[in-house]
Design a protein around this motif. Structure first.
Motif, PDB file in Angstrom:
ATOM      1  N   PHE A 189       0.822  -1.209   0.000  1.00  8.16           N
ATOM      2  CA  PHE A 189       0.000   0.000   0.000  1.00  8.16           C
ATOM      3  C   PHE A 189       0.860   1.265   0.000  1.00  8.16           C
ATOM      4  N   GLY A 190       1.976   1.197  -0.719  1.00  5.57           N
ATOM      5  CA  GLY A 190       2.862   2.347  -0.796  1.00  5.57           C
ATOM      6  C   GLY A 190       3.216   2.765  -2.204  1.00  5.57           C
ATOM      7  N   LEU A 191       3.184   1.830  -3.152  1.00  9.13           N
ATOM      8  CA  LEU A 191       3.652   2.145  -4.500  1.00  9.13           C
ATOM      9  C   LEU A 191       2.802   3.224  -5.164  1.00  9.13           C
ATOM     10  N   ARG A 192       1.505   3.245  -4.857  1.00 11.67           N
ATOM     11  CA  ARG A 192       0.646   4.238  -5.521  1.00 11.67           C
ATOM     12  C   ARG A 192       0.991   5.667  -5.117  1.00 11.67           C
ATOM     13  N   ASN A 193       1.700   5.839  -4.006  1.00  7.45           N
ATOM     14  CA  ASN A 193       2.081   7.173  -3.550  1.00  7.45           C
ATOM     15  C   ASN A 193       3.444   7.615  -4.071  1.00  7.45           C
ATOM     16  N   VAL A 194       4.147   6.715  -4.751  1.00  2.56           N
ATOM     17  CA  VAL A 194       5.474   7.032  -5.285  1.00  2.56           C
ATOM     18  C   VAL A 194       5.324   7.837  -6.571  1.00  2.56           C
ATOM     19  N   THR A 195       6.107   8.897  -6.708  1.00  2.00           N
ATOM     20  CA  THR A 195       5.994   9.761  -7.880  1.00  2.00           C
ATOM     21  C   THR A 195       6.438   9.039  -9.149  1.00  2.00           C
ATOM     22  N   HIS A 202      -3.843   4.544  -9.701  1.00  2.00           N
ATOM     23  CA  HIS A 202      -2.791   3.528  -9.699  1.00  2.00           C
ATOM     24  C   HIS A 202      -2.966   2.576 -10.877  1.00  2.00           C
ATOM     25  N   PRO A 203      -1.878   2.114 -11.477  1.00  2.00           N
ATOM     26  CA  PRO A 203      -1.988   1.186 -12.608  1.00  2.00           C
ATOM     27  C   PRO A 203      -2.784  -0.072 -12.249  1.00  2.00           C
ATOM     28  N   ASP A 204      -3.539  -0.592 -13.228  1.00  2.00           N
ATOM     29  CA  ASP A 204      -4.295  -1.820 -12.980  1.00  2.00           C
ATOM     30  C   ASP A 204      -3.350  -3.025 -12.966  1.00  2.00           C
ATOM     31  N   GLN A 205      -3.914  -4.199 -12.756  1.00  2.95           N
ATOM     32  CA  GLN A 205      -3.123  -5.408 -12.549  1.00  2.95           C
ATOM     33  C   GLN A 205      -2.165  -5.689 -13.698  1.00  2.95           C
ATOM     34  N   GLU A 206      -2.684  -5.685 -14.918  1.00  2.00           N
ATOM     35  CA  GLU A 206      -1.845  -6.020 -16.069  1.00  2.00           C
ATOM     36  C   GLU A 206      -0.797  -4.938 -16.334  1.00  2.00           C
ATOM     37  N   THR A 207      -1.159  -3.678 -16.123  1.00  2.00           N
ATOM     38  CA  THR A 207      -0.203  -2.592 -16.345  1.00  2.00           C
ATOM     39  C   THR A 207       0.959  -2.687 -15.363  1.00  2.00           C
ATOM     40  N   LEU A 208       0.661  -2.938 -14.105  1.00  2.00           N
ATOM     41  CA  LEU A 208       1.728  -3.072 -13.110  1.00  2.00           C
ATOM     42  C   LEU A 208       2.593  -4.293 -13.404  1.00  2.00           C
ATOM     43  N   LYS A 209       1.978  -5.359 -13.848  1.00  2.00           N
ATOM     44  CA  LYS A 209       2.765  -6.546 -14.246  1.00  2.00           C
ATOM     45  C   LYS A 209       3.755  -6.168 -15.334  1.00  2.00           C
ATOM     46  N   GLY A 210       3.302  -5.413 -16.334  1.00  2.00           N
ATOM     47  CA  GLY A 210       4.179  -4.968 -17.411  1.00  2.00           C
ATOM     48  C   GLY A 210       5.294  -4.070 -16.909  1.00  2.00           C
TER      49      GLY A 210
END
Length: 256
Positions: free
Chosen positions: A146-152, A220-228
């Motif tokens: 629950f931290g990556l979405r806050n990273v610039t 925040h990026p969706d599941q597939e986008t974050l996987k990429g």
């Protein structure tokens, strides 16, 4: 126009929830949010998730494969829920570092871990996920919950996580994501934008911070986008598992 001698310039703006802000300003704005909510962070986590955040974190810990003697980095570890569990698992010969960019969150986490009698295998470090102050090929496991979405700059942070992992080391990203069911998604939106700010106002006297948190989840990026993104950062065998219908997803990748 750019070429190999003139690298692509950094973007001047980014998002802070639904607002567009100057890139260099976002970090301080996020810091203000977590300075505001730090004291009541654990209470709000239980209220917002009806306690289910504990199940999500337990699943992440189980999937991490952490063993006795491992070195673990818990990025954006906040009040130390994962850190505490990892400290017990790695034993006296292992090492766990609780890292967070926010001083207020670290202070709450340090006090909570001390009160719970966590062993002497723990270190607390104030650190930015985009510029980790650790050597290459150092950790067996890196987590960010629950931290990556806050990273610039998420790509830069993922590259840093890859750098500090040993070959064969594992990254686990636990984060809010995109529900797979349309009805669930609509109900979740209603809850996020109506109930969460109200809870924030009643419990922390701060509705705006929880409005931001709801918005940051949607950006925040969706599941597939974050996987990429993880694959682009160099991770192999990247997979994700949806939890609670995709409201949360746990991504896992290995440094080849």
């Amino acid at each position: 126009m750019t070429d190999q001698h003139n690298p692509k310039p950094e973007q001047d703006t980014t998002h802070f929830g639904y607002k567009t802000v100057k890139t260099e300003e976002k970090q301080a704005m996020v810091a203000d949010v977590f300075h505001s909510v730090a004291a009541k962070y654990d209470i709000m986590n239980d209220l917002m998730s009806f306690g289910v955040h504990r199940v999500w974190k337990k699943y992440t810990i189980e999937m991490s494969g952490v063993r006795v003697g491992n070195k673990v980095l818990d990025i954006a570890g906040g009040t130390g829920d994962l850190t505490k569990a990892f400290s017990k698992r790695v034993g006296p010969n292992g090492q766990v570092i609780l890292a967070d960019i926010n001083e207020s969150m670290l202070r709450v986490g340090r006090d909570k871990l001390a009160d719970s009698g966590v062993a002497g295998n723990l270190e607390v470090v104030q650190a930015n996920a985009e510029v980790l102050p650790f050597p290459n090929d150092f950790f067996d496991v890196v987590t960010i919950a629950f931290g990556l979405r806050n990273v610039t700059d998420k790509d830069k942070a993922l590259a840093e996580m890859h750098r500090v992992l040993k070959p064969g080391g594992r990254l686990l990203v636990l984060e809010f994501s995109k529900p797979k069911n349309e009805l669930l998604s609509k109900a979740y939106d209603l809850y996020s934008f109506k109930a969460l700010p109200l809870m924030g106002k009643l419990v922390t006297q701060d509705a705006d911070s929880y409005q931001y948190l709801a918005e940051s989840i949607r950006k925040h990026p969706d599941q597939e986008t974050l996987k990429g993104m993880m694959l682009n950062a160099g991770f192999a065998r990247v997979s994700f598992h949806n939890l609670t219908g995709g409201i949360v997803a746990m991504h896992r990748g290995v440094k080849a």
